[in-house]
Design a protein around this motif. Structure first.
Motif: not given
Length: 687
Positions: A567-573, A576-580, A604-606, A611-613
């Motif tokens: 969740i923390a990485l979602a707006p940044l990367d 890395r967010a998907r991997a976490a 995942r939703a965030m 990121h446009g999906k």
């Protein structure tokens, strides 16, 4: 004409339309109708109302025998003769042998509670037959219905009398009121329960209507509070309403909400109903009729404030003088005597797991207050309260283990079923330091209820109070400090959270608690997310994820730290967010972790939304909402619904998603559908 034992005006009958119609219908076809229920539930009032209406429509009279009115020697038979003799002296004189027959050892067949009685012998048959025939003839002439009111003190004698009257004249109509049935083949039983306080959300029930007739226009929440505290008992509500002559409704609501016996007084049809204190005589009579074992079980059950199952009853009641095997039988006997109510039958299936459910019982307030007095006088209150708290600690530990098992709904349902008992175990003042530690253990075991199911404010209140009572530096206190800090962080009380987590860190270091240090890092990450310092939150979570938990039963483990990192990485990367998020699901403790599942799906939703999906995000968001609704947490649910609504608009309109900075995370208290201030701890999100 109606021959009542008193001539007071008929009290209002509220909320008994179904029972009224049922009794009225049975009067036309059944020789014996018995109204059963607990003391103060309104059996006598309903019986009188039905018979008043019956005689008004069809004529005739009613001969009432009040078994609590001080029966003379000869019991209910003699009282019935006196009531009948008011209109026919000859009938009284010729029927007097019936009273002697009812008291004679040869007067009839054995009945429950009437051991030692035998069939009528030739020597007493002629006199009894003459008396019965004379009384039956009188009832036929007068078209009389016999009302045996409050049969409990002489239940066996009343059953004996009814049996002989019906043998003499099968067309006779008899109505009886008692806590339990008379046990005759001809009997039809109508049970009365306390009046419902509410009929649904925002709809006042008949209990509130009964109180409102006395109060007039008043605050509905206060009326509901009073009626809930009095558990819908018509007698208790009527007597409490008379106190409004000397106190305000808010004062009455505060008084009935206190734990302890009630001592209200007011006018009533009988002396024993003029006050709740005087009405304890009814409880005392039932108590005297119980066996010694049943009395002890009744008294010890009084420490249970809510519904309970046989296991909890056994924990509280079992001792050297009450074997564990005897508790189930005592519960059923007390239920038959309308002392204990059964609120759920055995054999039902758990709606989530399909497992068989045990029966659940409840001790009404009047019986609970009387039992508590007996328990206190016997010097057993302290021991019973200690056993109660120990049993609740075992329940909380069981719920904690179930939460980390294959189905978290089992843990949620267990806490919901035992909510009143757990609340009492947490809030009743501890008797000593050991007892205080027991209460703290309950609060810590219920960490998931506070932190994951949305009851954060309630959990903080319990922990803040119990930490003041448990000053000794123990591993349990260290966990309690972390939990209090974690809840404070979730409630956005940043300064309080910092202080508590610092104290928890010191305790964890002293106890070499590596799991505790990882949980503290996780809680600090929550603090940094609230502050908007995403980089610091990521650092804390990376530290927490490097730890391999040795205690999977307590607190958010590494999997939850991975999910929060996503969740923390979602707006940044995005990668890395998907991997976490993937890593969080890989290291899960079990497949039934709905808390983790909903958090991963939200991450995942965030990620996909930012990121446009939006279509992929919409599917994940919907699944997150479904999973989270299984266990609760209104704040999370409101936030996910807010995101879901935005994603649906985006997919429908084909518009581009806003910048990441404009996203409102679920933990922030802003945006439509989210409370602007900490929510009330018992608020539940709807469908």
């Amino acid at each position: 004409m109606t021959a009542w034992a008193d001539h007071r005006p008929l009290p209002a009958v509220v909320g008994r339309a179904v029972e009224h119609e049922q009794v009225s219908g049975l009067l036309s076809c059944a020789p014996l109708v018995t109204l059963t229920g607990a003391a103060g539930v309104g059996k006598s009032v309903l019986a009188r109302a039905v018979l008043e209406e019956h005689t008004a429509r069809h004529g005739g009279t009613v001969i009432r025998v009040g078994c609590w009115d001080g029966l003379a020697e000869g019991g209910p038979a003699e009282a019935l003769l006196r009531a009948a003799g008011r209109s026919d002296t000859v009938c009284r004189d010729t029927a007097r042998p019936l009273a002697r027959q009812a008291a004679d050892p040869c007067a009839g067949a054995p009945l429950p509670g009437g051991a030692g009685r035998s069939d009528t012998t030739a020597s007493c048959l002629p006199a009894g037959t003459t008396a019965l025939a004379a009384l039956a003839a009188y009832c036929r002439r007068q078209r009389a219905t016999v009302l045996l009111d409050d049969c409990d003190p002489v239940l066996a004698e009343c059953a004996q009398l009814v049996r002989r009257l019906l043998r003499a004249d099968p067309s006779l109509r008899i109505v009886a009121t008692a806590r339990g049935p008379l046990g005759l083949a001809e009997e039809r039983v109508v049970g009365l329960a306390p009046l419902p306080v509410t009929l649904g959300e925002g709809i006042a029930g008949p209990a509130v209507e009964l109180l409102a007739r006395r109060t007039g226009a008043a605050a509905p929440e206060l009326l509901v509070t009073v009626c809930q505290a009095l558990e819908g008992s018509p007698l208790a509500i009527a007597l409490a309403a008379h106190q409004l002559d000397r106190m305000s409704l808010p004062q009455l609501a505060a008084q009935v909400g206190t734990d302890g016996p009630l001592f209200y007084s007011g006018p009533a049809a009988t002396v024993r109903h003029t006050s709740l204190h005087a009405a304890q005589a009814a409880q005392a009579a039932g108590y005297a009729l119980c066996s010694p074992t049943d009395r002890r079980v009744w008294a010890r059950l009084s420490v249970l404030p809510g519904d309970f199952d046989p296991w909890l009853a056994g924990c509280v009641c079992t001792s050297s003088d009450v074997p564990a095997a005897a508790v189930d039988g005592a519960l059923e006997r007390l239920r038959t005597a309308s002392v204990v109510e059964r609120v759920r039958d055995a054999g039902g299936a758990h709606e989530d797991t399909g497992a068989a459910l045990p029966p659940r019982y409840r001790l009404p307030r009047a019986a609970r207050d009387f039992g508590r007095t007996q328990l206190r006088e016997a010097g057993e209150e302290s021991a019973a309260l200690r056993r109660f708290r120990q049993a609740c600690a075992a329940l909380a530990a069981e719920a904690q283990i179930a939460w980390q098992g294959p189905n978290q709904q089992v843990a949620v349902r267990l806490v919901e079923d035992e909510q009143d008992n757990l609340d009492a175990a947490l809030t009743r003042p501890p008797q000593d330091a050991e007892d205080a530690l027991g209460a703290l253990e309950i609060a810590v075991s219920l960490w998931f209820h506070w932190a994951a199911c949305g009851f954060r404010r309630e959990g903080r209140a319990h922990l803040d109070r119990l930490l003041l009572l448990s000053r000794e530096d123990t591993a349990l206190r260290a966990r309690a400090l972390w939990l209090a800090g974690y809840l404070a962080a979730q409630e956005h009380s940043l300064a309080a959270a910092e202080d508590l987590l610092d104290e928890a860190w010191t305790a964890a270091v002293m106890h070499a608690d590596a799991d505790g240090l990882a949980r503290i890092a996780h809680a600090h990450a929550v603090l940094e997310l609230y502050r908007g310092n995403t980089a610091a939150a990521v650092t804390c979570l990376e530290e927490a994820t490097r730890h391999h938990s040795r205690d999977p039963w307590f607190g958010p483990g590494p999997a939850h730290s991975w999910a929060l990192l996503a969740i923390a990485l979602a707006p940044l990367d995005a990668e890395r967010a998907r991997a976490a998020a993937h890593r969080a699901w890989e290291v899960r403790h079990c497949d039934g972790d709905f808390w983790l599942y909903s958090t991963v799906l939200y991450a995942r939703a965030m990620t996909e939304s930012v990121h446009g999906k939006p279509t992929t995000a919409l599917r994940a968001c919907h699944k997150a909402l479904v999973a989270k609704k299984l266990i609760g947490d209104p704040l999370f649910i409101a936030g996910v619904r807010n995101m879901l609504a935005g994603l649906r608009r985006t997919v429908r309109n084909g518009a581009a998603r806003p910048d990441a900075e404009e996203e409102t995370p679920w933990w922030q208290r802003g945006g439509p559908g989210v409370r602007a201030r900490p929510f009330f701890s018992r608020l539940r999100a709807g469908s």
